[in-house]
Design an enzyme around this catalytic site. Structure first.
Site, PDB file in Angstrom:
ATOM      1  N   ASP A  22      -4.611   0.055   1.609  1.00  0.00           N
ATOM      2  CA  ASP A  22      -4.919  -1.375   1.466  1.00  0.00           C
ATOM      3  C   ASP A  22      -6.349  -1.589   0.983  1.00  0.00           C
ATOM      4  OD1 ASP A  22      -2.547  -2.821   2.004  1.00  0.00           O
ATOM      5  OD2 ASP A  22      -2.719  -2.315   4.126  1.00  0.00           O
ATOM      6  N   SER A  79       0.811  -1.228   0.000  1.00  0.00           N
ATOM      7  CA  SER A  79       0.000   0.000   0.000  1.00  0.00           C
ATOM      8  C   SER A  79       0.841   1.273   0.000  1.00  0.00           C
ATOM      9  CB  SER A  79      -0.928   0.012   1.218  1.00  0.00           C
ATOM     10  OG  SER A  79      -0.178  -0.143   2.409  1.00  0.00           O
ATOM     11  N   HIS A  80       2.110   1.200   0.418  1.00  0.00           N
ATOM     12  CA  HIS A  80       2.899   2.432   0.532  1.00  0.00           C
ATOM     13  C   HIS A  80       4.234   2.379  -0.193  1.00  0.00           C
ATOM     14  CE1 HIS A  80      -0.264   3.075   3.413  1.00  0.00           C
ATOM     15  NE2 HIS A  80      -0.036   4.363   3.253  1.00  0.00           N
TER      16      HIS A  80
HETATM   17  N1  LIG Z   1       1.278   8.348   5.429  1.00  0.00           N
HETATM   18  C1  LIG Z   1       0.132   8.126   6.040  1.00  0.00           C
HETATM   19  O1  LIG Z   1      -0.611   9.038   6.356  1.00  0.00           O
HETATM   20  C2  LIG Z   1      -0.274   6.734   6.360  1.00  0.00           C
HETATM   21  C3  LIG Z   1       0.604   5.689   6.238  1.00  0.00           C
HETATM   22  N2  LIG Z   1       0.221   4.426   6.604  1.00  0.00           N
HETATM   23  C4  LIG Z   1       1.206   3.354   6.496  1.00  0.00           C
HETATM   24  O2  LIG Z   1       0.578   2.146   6.153  1.00  0.00           O
HETATM   25  C5  LIG Z   1       1.397   1.066   6.559  1.00  0.00           C
HETATM   26  C6  LIG Z   1       0.578  -0.121   6.911  1.00  0.00           C
HETATM   27  O3  LIG Z   1      -0.163   0.108   8.093  1.00  0.00           O
HETATM   28  P1  LIG Z   1      -1.101  -1.069   8.665  1.00  0.00           P
HETATM   29  O4  LIG Z   1      -1.827  -1.695   7.540  1.00  0.00           O
HETATM   30  O5  LIG Z   1      -1.876  -0.545   9.799  1.00  0.00           O
HETATM   31  O6  LIG Z   1      -0.021  -2.103   9.175  1.00  0.00           O
HETATM   32  P2  LIG Z   1      -0.257  -3.659   9.547  1.00  0.00           P
HETATM   33  O7  LIG Z   1      -1.596  -3.851  10.162  1.00  0.00           O
HETATM   34  O8  LIG Z   1       0.119  -4.499   8.400  1.00  0.00           O
HETATM   35  O9  LIG Z   1       0.864  -3.884  10.652  1.00  0.00           O
HETATM   36  C7  LIG Z   1       0.913  -3.086  11.816  1.00  0.00           C
HETATM   37  C8  LIG Z   1       2.089  -3.512  12.683  1.00  0.00           C
HETATM   38  O10 LIG Z   1       1.769  -4.771  13.297  1.00  0.00           O
HETATM   39  C9  LIG Z   1       2.790  -5.730  12.974  1.00  0.00           C
HETATM   40  N3  LIG Z   1       2.154  -7.030  12.820  1.00  0.00           N
HETATM   41  C10 LIG Z   1       1.326  -7.423  11.840  1.00  0.00           C
HETATM   42  N4  LIG Z   1       0.921  -8.689  12.056  1.00  0.00           N
HETATM   43  C11 LIG Z   1       1.509  -9.100  13.207  1.00  0.00           C
HETATM   44  C12 LIG Z   1       1.508 -10.315  13.944  1.00  0.00           C
HETATM   45  N5  LIG Z   1       0.792 -11.364  13.563  1.00  0.00           N
HETATM   46  N6  LIG Z   1       2.263 -10.384  15.073  1.00  0.00           N
HETATM   47  C13 LIG Z   1       2.992  -9.317  15.479  1.00  0.00           C
HETATM   48  N7  LIG Z   1       3.046  -8.144  14.822  1.00  0.00           N
HETATM   49  C14 LIG Z   1       2.309  -8.037  13.693  1.00  0.00           C
HETATM   50  C15 LIG Z   1       3.426  -5.241  11.704  1.00  0.00           C
HETATM   51  O11 LIG Z   1       4.742  -5.759  11.573  1.00  0.00           O
HETATM   52  P3  LIG Z   1       5.245  -6.377  10.134  1.00  0.00           P
HETATM   53  O12 LIG Z   1       5.604  -5.162   9.307  1.00  0.00           O
HETATM   54  O13 LIG Z   1       6.403  -7.225  10.466  1.00  0.00           O
HETATM   55  O14 LIG Z   1       4.084  -7.156   9.583  1.00  0.00           O
HETATM   56  C16 LIG Z   1       3.386  -3.721  11.904  1.00  0.00           C
HETATM   57  O15 LIG Z   1       4.455  -3.255  12.666  1.00  0.00           O
HETATM   58  C17 LIG Z   1       2.287   1.644   7.662  1.00  0.00           C
HETATM   59  O16 LIG Z   1       3.631   1.630   7.204  1.00  0.00           O
HETATM   60  C18 LIG Z   1       1.806   3.062   7.841  1.00  0.00           C
HETATM   61  O17 LIG Z   1       2.828   4.011   8.124  1.00  0.00           O
HETATM   62  C19 LIG Z   1      -1.021   4.150   7.078  1.00  0.00           C
HETATM   63  C20 LIG Z   1      -1.927   5.167   7.208  1.00  0.00           C
HETATM   64  C21 LIG Z   1      -1.651   6.524   6.823  1.00  0.00           C
HETATM   65  O1  LIG Z   2      -3.107   4.276   3.483  1.00  0.00           O
HETATM   66  C1  LIG Z   2      -3.513   5.271   4.108  1.00  0.00           C
HETATM   67  O2  LIG Z   2      -4.373   5.190   4.997  1.00  0.00           O
HETATM   68  C2  LIG Z   2      -2.951   6.588   3.771  1.00  0.00           C
HETATM   69  N1  LIG Z   2      -1.771   6.624   3.269  1.00  0.00           N
HETATM   70  C3  LIG Z   2      -1.112   7.790   2.809  1.00  0.00           C
HETATM   71  C4  LIG Z   2      -1.773   9.051   3.220  1.00  0.00           C
HETATM   72  C5  LIG Z   2      -3.243   8.946   3.225  1.00  0.00           C
HETATM   73  C6  LIG Z   2      -3.749   7.777   4.024  1.00  0.00           C
END
Ligand SMILES: NC(=O)C1=CN([C@@H]2O[C@H](COP(=O)(O)OP(=O)(O)OC[C@H]3O[C@@H](n4cnc5c(N)ncnc54)[C@H](OP(=O)(O)O)[C@@H]3O)[C@@H](O)[C@H]2O)C=CC1
Ligand SMILES: O=C(O)C1=NCCCC1
Length: 340
Positions: free
Chosen positions: A187, A46-47
């Site tokens: 995602d 996703s990123h």
């Molecule tokens: N720029 C922005 O504004 C935004 C950016 N994002 C980015 O989106 C990305 C994805 O976020 P999100 O989907 O919430 O992440 P996930 O739900 O995939 O994972 C969240 C955290 O939990 C860990 N994790 C996942 N599964 C397990 C498990 N079974 N046991 C232990 N730890 C686990 C992951 O480690 P691991 O990586 O090892 O799986 C990670 O550190 C992030 O990098 C975030 O910065 C999200 C929203 C906005």
């Molecule tokens: O995946 C998300 O949630 C976002 N990523 C980048 C900035 C906007 C929200």
């Protein structure tokens, strides 16, 4: 599906060229390309590459300034402010990094508040280097309103990620990075593009009814915060730390309607850095205590630590980053794209 293997250097240089072709300065293009290529290397769907089209359409829409020069303000012994001047957060953060570290070393703790900034990338990459340098780091960003408060019928929060990193003594730091929504918006978009449904509990449709259809969430619906009212409270805290505290916009204030194609929220980011050597307990240094907890978690059953998947992808990518050939071609095509 045909796949290609690309080195991190080639990937970064290619993305940098595309961003420069769409108006970014070298400094800005380098910061964005490094984040995007590194997230791709670490397995982010996703990123990583997925975000390149968003960078290009946002630059073309005129919503963000790809050549902005951030202004770093040394406002107090433990406080650094950066005005990103409607530019990307990553170069604004880079401009303040050494001052923030210096202040955290001197004071034991320091805060960085970035305002008027755009972040479209993965957050952990911003703070992992701090933990590699021995600091404990916490960072938050708000985005655009796509998450509802429980009981509400209009989104008010962004997907507001929280990233945390701590040194572990030996080996890679302990890092987690999570959206405070049940699923990152990116995602949900990837699921919609691939024709997959999302799990129950991720979001609601335009009428507020639960749905597993990602398009219904994206078109008039909303995401939910993880963990109900508890995750909502964390999303609320992120809004306060990134908007009220730093002088940025709340997610619900982001209005890019005059810039069709815009995808980067114009908000804020806060980073808190702690020098753990200042807080060492009589029991043991911080890194030893981290290790004790880590070993206790790992010994507790069939478990894994946050960050393990990301590090496994990173190790596998040492032999080359595997990308889908069709996706790669669409990235190369971005260089000549002329529409928003
Ligand atoms: N720029 C922005 O504004 C935004 C950016 N994002 C980015 O989106 C990305 C994805 O976020 P999100 O989907 O919430 O992440 P996930 O739900 O995939 O994972 C969240 C955290 O939990 C860990 N994790 C996942 N599964 C397990 C498990 N079974 N046991 C232990 N730890 C686990 C992951 O480690 P691991 O990586 O090892 O799986 C990670 O550190 C992030 O990098 C975030 O910065 C999200 C929203 C906005
Ligand atoms: O995946 C998300 O949630 C976002 N990523 C980048 C900035 C906007 C929200």
């Amino acid at each position: 599906m045909t796949e290609l293997s690309i080195s991190l250097d080639v990937l970064t240089a290619t993305l940098r060229d595309i961003l420069v072709a769409h108006g970014c300065s070298d400094t800005v293009a380098n910061a964005l390309a490094t984040n995007c290529a590194s997230a791709t290397r670490d397995g982010s769907k996703s990123h990583g590459l997925f975000r390149m089209a968003g960078y290009v359409s946002t630059l073309r829409s005129g919503w963000v300034d790809g050549r902005a020069e951030p202004v770093v303000e040394d406002v107090a012994p433990g406080f650094v402010r950066v005005d990103a001047r409607n530019g990307f957060t990553l170069p604004a953060h880079a401009a303040a990094r050494s001052l923030l570290e210096e202040k955290a070393r001197q004071n034991g703790i320091a805060i960085l508040a970035i305002r008027d900034s755009h972040h479209l990338g993965a957050l952990y990459l911003d703070i992992e280097p701090y933990a590699q340098a021995g600091f404990v780091a916490l960072s938050v960003i708000n985005s655009m309103a796509v998450v509802v408060h429980p009981g509400g019928n209009k989104p008010v929060y962004g997907t507001n990620p929280v990233a945390f990193a701590a040194p572990r003594g030996e080996g890679a730091p302990l890092v987690f990075d999570m959206a405070t929504s049940t699923m990152a918006h990116g995602d949900v978009r990837v699921a919609a593009r691939e024709g997959r449904s999302v799990p129950e509990g991720v979001g609601v449709d335009a009428k507020g009814s639960p749905t597993t259809d990602p398009s219904a969430i994206l078109e008039g619906g909303a995401l939910l915060a993880f963990g109900g009212h508890k995750g909502t409270a964390i999303a609320l805290m992120v809004e306060l730390l990134c908007a009220a505290l730093v002088g940025g916009q709340f997610s619900f204030e982001v209005d890019w309607s005059a810039h069709p194609g815009a995808q980067t929220p114009r908000t804020g980011q806060t980073v808190i850095l702690i020098d753990p050597t200042r807080a060492s307990t009589p029991l043991a240094p911080f890194a030893d205590r981290v290790e004790l907890l880590v070993q206790s978690i790992l010994g507790s059953g069939d478990v894994r630590l946050p960050g393990e998947k990301r590090l496994a992808c990173r190790r596998a990518a040492e032999a080359g980053i595997v990308v889908d050939a069709a996706q790669w071609q669409s990235i190369l095509d971005l260089k000549d794209r002329t529409s928003a």
